[in-house]
Design a protein around this motif. Sequence first.
Motif, PDB file in Angstrom:
ATOM      1  N   VAL A   1       0.849  -1.187   0.000  1.00 45.74           N
ATOM      2  CA  VAL A   1       0.000   0.000   0.000  1.00 45.74           C
ATOM      3  C   VAL A   1       0.884   1.236   0.000  1.00 45.74           C
ATOM      4  O   VAL A   1       2.045   1.185   0.415  1.00 45.74           O
ATOM      5  N   ALA A   2       0.322   2.338  -0.466  1.00 39.23           N
ATOM      6  CA  ALA A   2       1.072   3.595  -0.527  1.00 39.23           C
ATOM      7  C   ALA A   2       0.262   4.711   0.102  1.00 39.23           C
ATOM      8  O   ALA A   2      -0.976   4.669   0.110  1.00 39.23           O
ATOM      9  N   MET A   3       0.990   5.693   0.609  1.00 45.59           N
ATOM     10  CA  MET A   3       0.367   6.857   1.235  1.00 45.59           C
ATOM     11  C   MET A   3       1.369   7.993   1.246  1.00 45.59           C
ATOM     12  O   MET A   3       2.582   7.747   1.188  1.00 45.59           O
ATOM     13  N   PRO A   4       0.890   9.235   1.344  1.00 46.54           N
ATOM     14  CA  PRO A   4       1.823  10.357   1.486  1.00 46.54           C
ATOM     15  C   PRO A   4       2.499  10.325   2.864  1.00 46.54           C
ATOM     16  O   PRO A   4       1.971   9.761   3.823  1.00 46.54           O
TER      17      PRO A   4
ATOM     18  N   ASN B   1      -6.675   6.483   4.018  1.00 44.92           N
ATOM     19  CA  ASN B   1      -5.479   6.157   4.787  1.00 44.92           C
ATOM     20  C   ASN B   1      -4.366   5.595   3.904  1.00 44.92           C
ATOM     21  O   ASN B   1      -3.195   5.818   4.175  1.00 44.92           O
ATOM     22  N   TYR B   2      -4.749   4.831   2.886  1.00 45.23           N
ATOM     23  CA  TYR B   2      -3.767   4.264   1.973  1.00 45.23           C
ATOM     24  C   TYR B   2      -4.448   3.801   0.700  1.00 45.23           C
ATOM     25  O   TYR B   2      -5.668   3.639   0.658  1.00 45.23           O
ATOM     26  N   ILE B   3      -3.625   3.592  -0.310  1.00 43.61           N
ATOM     27  CA  ILE B   3      -4.078   3.063  -1.595  1.00 43.61           C
ATOM     28  C   ILE B   3      -3.411   1.710  -1.773  1.00 43.61           C
ATOM     29  O   ILE B   3      -2.185   1.591  -1.628  1.00 43.61           O
TER      30      ILE B   3
ATOM     31  N   LEU C   1      -2.956  -8.680   3.681  1.00 40.34           N
ATOM     32  CA  LEU C   1      -3.706  -7.429   3.673  1.00 40.34           C
ATOM     33  C   LEU C   1      -4.736  -7.386   4.800  1.00 40.34           C
ATOM     34  O   LEU C   1      -4.973  -6.330   5.377  1.00 40.34           O
ATOM     35  N   ASP C   2      -5.318  -8.523   5.140  1.00 40.70           N
ATOM     36  CA  ASP C   2      -6.323  -8.557   6.208  1.00 40.70           C
ATOM     37  C   ASP C   2      -5.790  -7.984   7.515  1.00 40.70           C
ATOM     38  O   ASP C   2      -6.510  -7.291   8.227  1.00 40.70           O
ATOM     39  N   ALA C   3      -4.548  -8.275   7.835  1.00 40.92           N
ATOM     40  CA  ALA C   3      -3.970  -7.766   9.078  1.00 40.92           C
ATOM     41  C   ALA C   3      -3.946  -6.240   9.078  1.00 40.92           C
ATOM     42  O   ALA C   3      -4.295  -5.608  10.077  1.00 40.92           O
ATOM     43  N   LEU C   4      -3.547  -5.650   7.948  1.00 41.03           N
ATOM     44  CA  LEU C   4      -3.524  -4.189   7.847  1.00 41.03           C
ATOM     45  C   LEU C   4      -4.937  -3.622   7.881  1.00 41.03           C
ATOM     46  O   LEU C   4      -5.218  -2.683   8.623  1.00 41.03           O
ATOM     47  N   GLU C   5      -5.835  -4.215   7.104  1.00 36.66           N
ATOM     48  CA  GLU C   5      -7.208  -3.701   7.042  1.00 36.66           C
ATOM     49  C   GLU C   5      -7.915  -3.798   8.384  1.00 36.66           C
ATOM     50  O   GLU C   5      -8.729  -2.934   8.713  1.00 36.66           O
ATOM     51  N   ASN C   6      -7.605  -4.822   9.169  1.00 41.18           N
ATOM     52  CA  ASN C   6      -8.209  -4.945  10.502  1.00 41.18           C
ATOM     53  C   ASN C   6      -7.660  -3.909  11.468  1.00 41.18           C
ATOM     54  O   ASN C   6      -8.373  -3.438  12.355  1.00 41.18           O
ATOM     55  N   ALA C   7      -6.406  -3.561  11.312  1.00 37.25           N
ATOM     56  CA  ALA C   7      -5.784  -2.570  12.195  1.00 37.25           C
ATOM     57  C   ALA C   7      -6.069  -1.140  11.750  1.00 37.25           C
ATOM     58  O   ALA C   7      -6.303  -0.259  12.580  1.00 37.25           O
ATOM     59  N   ILE C   8      -6.050  -0.935  10.432  1.00 31.74           N
ATOM     60  CA  ILE C   8      -6.244   0.405   9.867  1.00 31.74           C
ATOM     61  C   ILE C   8      -7.052   0.248   8.581  1.00 31.74           C
ATOM     62  O   ILE C   8      -6.539  -0.280   7.594  1.00 31.74           O
ATOM     63  N   PRO C   9      -8.298   0.695   8.564  1.00 32.56           N
ATOM     64  CA  PRO C   9      -9.072   0.596   7.327  1.00 32.56           C
ATOM     65  C   PRO C   9      -8.497   1.496   6.235  1.00 32.56           C
ATOM     66  O   PRO C   9      -7.813   2.484   6.530  1.00 32.56           O
TER      67      PRO C   9
ATOM     68  N   LEU D   1       0.572   1.878  13.059  1.00 36.50           N
ATOM     69  CA  LEU D   1       1.475   1.008  12.315  1.00 36.50           C
ATOM     70  C   LEU D   1       2.515   0.376  13.253  1.00 36.50           C
ATOM     71  O   LEU D   1       2.856  -0.804  13.099  1.00 36.50           O
ATOM     72  N   ASP D   2       2.992   1.137  14.212  1.00 34.58           N
ATOM     73  CA  ASP D   2       3.932   0.582  15.194  1.00 34.58           C
ATOM     74  C   ASP D   2       3.282  -0.548  15.983  1.00 34.58           C
ATOM     75  O   ASP D   2       3.913  -1.586  16.235  1.00 34.58           O
TER      76      ASP D   2
END
Length: 97
Positions: free
Chosen positions: A4-7, A80-82, A64-72, A18-19
């Motif tokens: 995923v990418a973000m500014p 939040n991200y692309i 990806l599920d781990a990220l989506e569960n922590a941060i939509p 994220l930490d």
Amino acid sequence: MPIVAMPEQTLSRLRDRLDDLSKRVALQVFAADTKVPALIFTSSETAAFGGDNGAAMVVAVPELDALENAIPASEDGRLNYIILDHPRAIARLDPFT
């Protein structure tokens, strides 16, 4: 490997979350320009990020599920991200290969 990418400003806003996630999964966070010449956000994407800007940052996670569960991907009307879906970009950015 999901990428995923973000500014940079968005990464700063999400840093604590994220930490916390990094304590549970092996994630990698780095500036996109360390692996690819240019990853830029369109003006509509920047607007969706709530005006956040800065260098493009990458977060790579095993699932990806781990990220989506922590941060939509988006919340409170703000991106939040692309999720990157271009195979060549993913291949070049994937730090786990």
